[in-house]
Write an enzyme that holds these catalytic residues in place. Structure first.
Site, mmCIF file in Angstrom:
data_model
loop_
_atom_site.group_PDB
_atom_site.id
_atom_site.type_symbol
_atom_site.label_atom_id
_atom_site.label_comp_id
_atom_site.label_asym_id
_atom_site.label_seq_id
_atom_site.Cartn_x
_atom_site.Cartn_y
_atom_site.Cartn_z
ATOM 1 N N HIS A 1 -2.756 20.274 39.619
ATOM 2 C CA HIS A 1 -4.112 20.630 40.055
ATOM 3 C C HIS A 1 -5.139 19.896 39.200
ATOM 4 O O HIS A 1 -5.047 19.927 37.959
ATOM 5 C CB HIS A 1 -4.360 22.126 39.875
ATOM 6 C CG HIS A 1 -3.541 23.009 40.765
ATOM 7 N ND1 HIS A 1 -4.018 23.528 41.941
ATOM 8 C CD2 HIS A 1 -2.276 23.478 40.644
ATOM 9 C CE1 HIS A 1 -3.076 24.282 42.506
ATOM 10 N NE2 HIS A 1 -2.022 24.266 41.735
ATOM 11 N N HIS B 1 3.189 19.541 41.971
ATOM 12 C CA HIS B 1 1.794 19.100 42.140
ATOM 13 C C HIS B 1 1.015 19.458 40.886
ATOM 14 O O HIS B 1 1.262 20.482 40.257
ATOM 15 C CB HIS B 1 1.139 19.711 43.373
ATOM 16 C CG HIS B 1 1.302 21.197 43.481
ATOM 17 N ND1 HIS B 1 2.465 21.788 43.919
ATOM 18 C CD2 HIS B 1 0.457 22.212 43.185
ATOM 19 C CE1 HIS B 1 2.330 23.100 43.886
ATOM 20 N NE2 HIS B 1 1.115 23.386 43.431
HETATM 21 P P1 5GP Z 1 0.418 26.423 43.499
HETATM 22 O O1 5GP Z 1 0.018 27.861 43.596
HETATM 23 O O2 5GP Z 1 1.792 26.180 44.112
HETATM 24 O O3 5GP Z 1 0.288 25.821 42.151
HETATM 25 O O4 5GP Z 1 -0.652 25.642 44.368
HETATM 26 C C1 5GP Z 1 -0.545 25.401 45.723
HETATM 27 C C2 5GP Z 1 -1.908 24.892 46.158
HETATM 28 O O5 5GP Z 1 -1.743 24.194 47.375
HETATM 29 C C3 5GP Z 1 -2.937 25.994 46.417
HETATM 30 O O6 5GP Z 1 -4.093 25.729 45.612
HETATM 31 C C4 5GP Z 1 -3.234 25.893 47.912
HETATM 32 O O7 5GP Z 1 -4.578 26.118 48.207
HETATM 33 C C5 5GP Z 1 -2.827 24.469 48.238
HETATM 34 N N1 5GP Z 1 -2.302 24.268 49.578
HETATM 35 C C6 5GP Z 1 -1.320 24.991 50.179
HETATM 36 N N2 5GP Z 1 -1.047 24.464 51.397
HETATM 37 C C7 5GP Z 1 -1.861 23.389 51.553
HETATM 38 C C8 5GP Z 1 -2.037 22.440 52.607
HETATM 39 O O8 5GP Z 1 -1.390 22.484 53.656
HETATM 40 N N3 5GP Z 1 -2.962 21.454 52.400
HETATM 41 C C9 5GP Z 1 -3.693 21.380 51.250
HETATM 42 N N4 5GP Z 1 -4.567 20.375 51.168
HETATM 43 N N5 5GP Z 1 -3.566 22.261 50.251
HETATM 44 C C10 5GP Z 1 -2.661 23.259 50.389
#
Ligand code: 5GP
Ligand code: ZN
Length: 136
Positions: A103, A101
Site C-alpha cells: 500500500h 501488494h
Molecule cells: P489488504 O487488506 O489485503 O492489505 O488490502 C487489499 C486492498 O485491495 C484494499 O485496500 C482494497 O480496497 C483493495 N481492493 C480490493 N479489491 C480491489 C479491486 O478489485 N481493485 C482495486 N483497485 N482495489 C481493490
C-alpha cells in the site's frame, strides 16, 4: 506465474481494467478502490506471490525502490503532508487479498484517517523474553 481465480493476477496483467499509475515488465501500480486517502495506490507484482514471505528477494528490493519513486511523485503532485507504506501478511494482520501488494498511502493533515494501534505495556522481563525468542 499467475494463479487462477486471483483478482490481483488479473488486474496486474491487464485482464481486468484498473486505474494504473505505473507499469513495467514486472509490476503494475493501481489506485485502490477503497482508498484510505486521496491517491492510495497498490504495487502489484505481475507474478503471483501470496505474501512477503513468498516474494523473491530481488523482487522485494524492487518494490521498495518503486515505493520510494512513486511516493516522491505522489507527495509532490498531490501536495501530501506525509506518507504511509503498509503491507499486510495473513488474515490476522488484515490481509484480504492474498496476492502480495504494497500500500502507498499519501497522507494529509486533515484526512481524518487513523493507521494506529493501542500500545501495549510490556515489562522489561517480557521484552527480554521476546528478544530471546526472535533474536537473529
Ligand atoms: P489488504 O487488506 O489485503 O492489505 O488490502 C487489499 C486492498 O485491495 C484494499 O485496500 C482494497 O480496497 C483493495 N481492493 C480490493 N479489491 C480491489 C479491486 O478489485 N481493485 C482495486 N483497485 N482495489 C481493490
Ligand atoms: Zn495473484
Amino acid at each position: 506465474m499467475q494463479e487462477e481465480n486471483c483478482i490481483f493476477c488479473k488486474i496486474a496483467n491487464g485482464e481486468i481494467p484498473s486505474k494504473s499509475i505505473y507499469e513495467d515488465e514486472e509490476f503494475r501500480v493501481i489506485l485502490d478502490l477503497g482508498p484510505a486517502a486521496k491517491g492510495h495506490a497498490l504495487i502489484l507484482p505481475k507474478s503471483h506471490y501470496a505474501n512477503l514471505f513468498e516474494l523473491p528477494e530481488e523482487t522485494a528490493k524492487k518494490v521498495i525502490v518503486l515505493a520510494k519513486k512513486l511516493g516522491n511523485q505522489m507527495m509532490d503532485k498531490l501536495h501530501a503532508d506525509g506518507f504511509n507504506l503498509m503491507q499486510n501478511n495473513g488474515e490476522a494482520a488484515g490481509q484480504t487479498v492474498f496476492h502480495f501488494h504494497m500500500h502507498l498511502i499519501p497522507r494529509y493533515k486533515d484526512d481524518n484517517q487513523k493507521i494506529q494501534w493501542v500500545p501495549g505495556k510490556p515489562t522489561g522481563e517480557e521484552l527480554e523474553e521476546i528478544q530471546k525468542q526472535i533474536i537473529y
